[in-house]
Write an enzyme that holds these catalytic residues in place. Structure first.
Site, PDB file in Angstrom:
ATOM      1  N   LYS A  32       0.983  -1.297  -0.115  1.00 32.59           N
ATOM      2  CA  LYS A  32       0.241   0.121   0.111  1.00 32.59           C
ATOM      3  C   LYS A  32       0.969   1.310  -0.039  1.00 32.59           C
ATOM      4  O   LYS A  32       1.665   1.605   0.917  1.00 32.59           O
ATOM      5  CB  LYS A  32      -0.867   0.085   1.300  1.00 32.59           C
ATOM      6  CG  LYS A  32      -1.915   1.181   1.364  1.00 32.59           C
ATOM      7  CD  LYS A  32      -2.819   1.150   2.438  1.00 32.59           C
ATOM      8  CE  LYS A  32      -2.417   1.637   3.883  1.00 32.59           C
ATOM      9  NZ  LYS A  32      -2.118   3.074   3.802  1.00 32.59           N
ATOM     10  N   ASP A  59      -3.543   4.372  -1.886  1.00 33.63           N
ATOM     11  CA  ASP A  59      -4.266   4.963  -0.903  1.00 33.63           C
ATOM     12  C   ASP A  59      -4.356   6.393  -1.032  1.00 33.63           C
ATOM     13  O   ASP A  59      -3.700   6.882  -0.026  1.00 33.63           O
ATOM     14  CB  ASP A  59      -3.816   4.421   0.475  1.00 33.63           C
ATOM     15  CG  ASP A  59      -4.859   4.773   1.567  1.00 33.63           C
ATOM     16  OD1 ASP A  59      -5.918   5.238   1.376  1.00 33.63           O
ATOM     17  OD2 ASP A  59      -4.135   4.740   2.686  1.00 33.63           O
ATOM     18  N   LYS A  61      -7.332   8.446  -1.346  1.00 32.88           N
ATOM     19  CA  LYS A  61      -8.630   8.767  -0.830  1.00 32.88           C
ATOM     20  C   LYS A  61      -9.134   9.957  -1.534  1.00 32.88           C
ATOM     21  O   LYS A  61      -9.413  10.850  -0.900  1.00 32.88           O
ATOM     22  CB  LYS A  61      -8.719   8.968   0.643  1.00 32.88           C
ATOM     23  CG  LYS A  61      -7.946   8.052   1.591  1.00 32.88           C
ATOM     24  CD  LYS A  61      -8.046   8.196   2.802  1.00 32.88           C
ATOM     25  CE  LYS A  61      -7.613   7.053   3.946  1.00 32.88           C
ATOM     26  NZ  LYS A  61      -6.325   6.818   3.895  1.00 32.88           N
ATOM     27  N   ASP A  64     -13.680  14.925  -4.675  1.00 34.75           N
ATOM     28  CA  ASP A  64     -13.801  16.092  -5.341  1.00 34.75           C
ATOM     29  C   ASP A  64     -15.052  16.092  -6.255  1.00 34.75           C
ATOM     30  O   ASP A  64     -15.862  15.257  -6.061  1.00 34.75           O
ATOM     31  CB  ASP A  64     -12.498  16.426  -6.135  1.00 34.75           C
ATOM     32  CG  ASP A  64     -12.202  17.540  -6.183  1.00 34.75           C
ATOM     33  OD1 ASP A  64     -12.934  18.594  -6.746  1.00 34.75           O
ATOM     34  OD2 ASP A  64     -10.947  18.024  -6.168  1.00 34.75           O
ATOM     35  N   THR A 120     -11.599   6.390  10.722  1.00 36.50           N
ATOM     36  CA  THR A 120     -11.418   5.962  12.147  1.00 36.50           C
ATOM     37  C   THR A 120     -11.047   6.699  13.245  1.00 36.50           C
ATOM     38  O   THR A 120     -11.501   6.940  14.729  1.00 36.50           O
ATOM     39  CB  THR A 120     -10.530   4.773  12.355  1.00 36.50           C
ATOM     40  OG1 THR A 120      -9.359   5.059  11.753  1.00 36.50           O
ATOM     41  CG2 THR A 120     -11.271   3.425  11.960  1.00 36.50           C
ATOM     42  N   ARG A 212       2.916  -1.354  10.788  1.00 31.44           N
ATOM     43  CA  ARG A 212       4.205  -1.530  11.830  1.00 31.44           C
ATOM     44  C   ARG A 212       4.363  -2.956  12.456  1.00 31.44           C
ATOM     45  O   ARG A 212       5.589  -2.952  12.542  1.00 31.44           O
ATOM     46  CB  ARG A 212       3.960  -0.560  13.027  1.00 31.44           C
ATOM     47  CG  ARG A 212       4.079   1.006  12.525  1.00 31.44           C
ATOM     48  CD  ARG A 212       3.480   1.847  13.556  1.00 31.44           C
ATOM     49  NE  ARG A 212       1.938   1.574  13.636  1.00 31.44           N
ATOM     50  CZ  ARG A 212       0.850   2.647  14.376  1.00 31.44           C
ATOM     51  NH1 ARG A 212       1.498   3.284  15.017  1.00 31.44           N
ATOM     52  NH2 ARG A 212      -0.135   2.604  14.082  1.00 31.44           N
TER      53      ARG A 212
HETATM   54  O1  C5P Z   1       1.026   0.505  11.521  1.00 27.67           O
HETATM   55  P1  C5P Z   1      -0.585  -0.128  11.257  1.00 27.67           P
HETATM   56  O2  C5P Z   1      -0.683  -1.323  10.981  1.00 27.67           O
HETATM   57  O3  C5P Z   1      -1.315   0.515  12.375  1.00 27.67           O
HETATM   58  O4  C5P Z   1      -0.832   0.540   9.761  1.00 27.67           O
HETATM   59  C1  C5P Z   1      -2.171   0.676   9.296  1.00 27.67           C
HETATM   60  C2  C5P Z   1      -2.415   1.230   8.023  1.00 27.67           C
HETATM   61  O5  C5P Z   1      -3.588   1.150   7.592  1.00 27.67           O
HETATM   62  C3  C5P Z   1      -1.586   2.823   7.997  1.00 27.67           C
HETATM   63  O6  C5P Z   1      -1.297   2.889   6.721  1.00 27.67           O
HETATM   64  C4  C5P Z   1      -2.830   3.452   8.264  1.00 27.67           C
HETATM   65  O7  C5P Z   1      -2.860   4.854   7.587  1.00 27.67           O
HETATM   66  C5  C5P Z   1      -4.040   2.797   7.492  1.00 27.67           C
HETATM   67  N1  C5P Z   1      -5.493   2.934   7.897  1.00 27.67           N
HETATM   68  C6  C5P Z   1      -5.686   2.734   9.332  1.00 27.67           C
HETATM   69  N2  C5P Z   1      -7.127   2.770   9.732  1.00 27.67           N
HETATM   70  C7  C5P Z   1      -7.987   3.240   8.722  1.00 27.67           C
HETATM   71  C8  C5P Z   1      -7.451   3.322   7.511  1.00 27.67           C
HETATM   72  C9  C5P Z   1      -6.250   3.332   6.887  1.00 27.67           C
HETATM   73  O8  C5P Z   1      -5.022   2.170  10.190  1.00 27.67           O
HETATM   74  N3  C5P Z   1      -9.224   3.412   9.112  1.00 27.67           N
END
Ligand code: C5P
Length: 236
Positions: A32, A59, A61, A64, A120, A212
């Site tokens: 992603k 990604d 998003k 417009d 979220t 992460r």
């Molecule tokens: O590091 P982690 O596993 O928390 O990363 C989750 C990824 O998913 C990040 O790129 C974050 O921006 C994305 N994301 C999220 N929650 C959402 C939409 C996207 O954590 N509702």
């Protein structure tokens, strides 16, 4: 049904991403690319990762007026991405226009189009105060998911805790792409509503987005393999 694990490349620099991905000498991960990486590197990051054989979820998003989104999606489809997204709050005409743009610009298969419902980071309180939406937030999320389905989109981004409900409302084929994944007993960081890869599979998530737990692991390849093993139930 579990389809793949997507690694969130939350890095800001080109070299950092390339040296991270160089470690993956076996199975090429689906990745992603988010706003930070795309805005710092531009389309060449997509071109390079495609050349290296990765499937790509871009990604960005989009949100417009329909005409602008249609033309922008045509450009993104021309880059050969495999999945991209828009905000469902852009309304059904905007989502339909996004799909048209992807059809116009596609290189072979049309990229999957996924909708973001409510971020979220948006709480019930913030939604009522700033957006003047006074319905329960889970009702708003279900309504936006149905709008996405009506517009012909392929699915939505949601918490793995919502996958089952979304499939019940919008059908089994409607894709759920779910971040918020953590291994059992590990740090949750800023994520609140989490699941393990195995539980996400049982809940019916189609794709899990993992950042992460893989990117910050001592051994990212081992962490990725663990995700694949748990989520897809295959040994690599
Ligand atoms: O590091 P982690 O596993 O928390 O990363 C989750 C990824 O998913 C990040 O790129 C974050 O921006 C994305 N994301 C999220 N929650 C959402 C939409 C996207 O954590 N509702």
């Amino acid at each position: 049904m579990a389809k793949d694990v997507i690694i969130a490349l939350d890095f800001s620099g080109y070299d950092e991403v390339i040296s991270f991905l160089d470690r993956f000498t076996g199975r090429k991960p689906y990745v992603k690319i988010g706003m930070e990486l795309y805005y710092s590197c531009g389309p060449r990051i997509v071109e390079e990762l495609k050349k290296r054989g990765h499937s790509i979820f871009l990604d960005l998003k989009l949100h417009d007026i329909p005409n602008t989104v249609r033309k922008s999606m045509k450009v993104l489809a021309g880059l050969g991405v495999d999945m991209c997204n828009v905000h469902a709050s852009g309304t059904i005409p905007m989502m339909e226009a996004a799909l048209e743009g992807l059809e116009e610009g596609r290189q072979g298969k049309r990229p999957l189009l996924i909708a973001v419902t409510q971020l979220t980071s948006t709480s019930q309180e913030i939604m009522e105060r700033d957006l003047l939406i006074d319905k329960p937030i889970d009702e708003v999320v279900s309504h936006y998911a149905m709008n996405a389905k009506t517009a012909g989109l392929d699915g939505i981004v949601c918490s793995p805790l919502e996958s089952e409900k979304v499939h019940k409302t919008c059908g089994e084929k409607f894709l759920t792409v779910t971040p918020g994944i953590r291994f059992a007993g590990s740090e949750t960081q800023d994520q609140k509503r989490i699941m393990t890869p195995e539980k996400a599979r049982q809940a019916g998530s189609d794709y899990i987005v993992v950042g992460r737990p893989i990117t910050a692991a001592d051994d990212p390849v081992e962490a990725y393999n663990r995700c694949i093993n748990e989520f897809l139930s295959i040994k690599i």
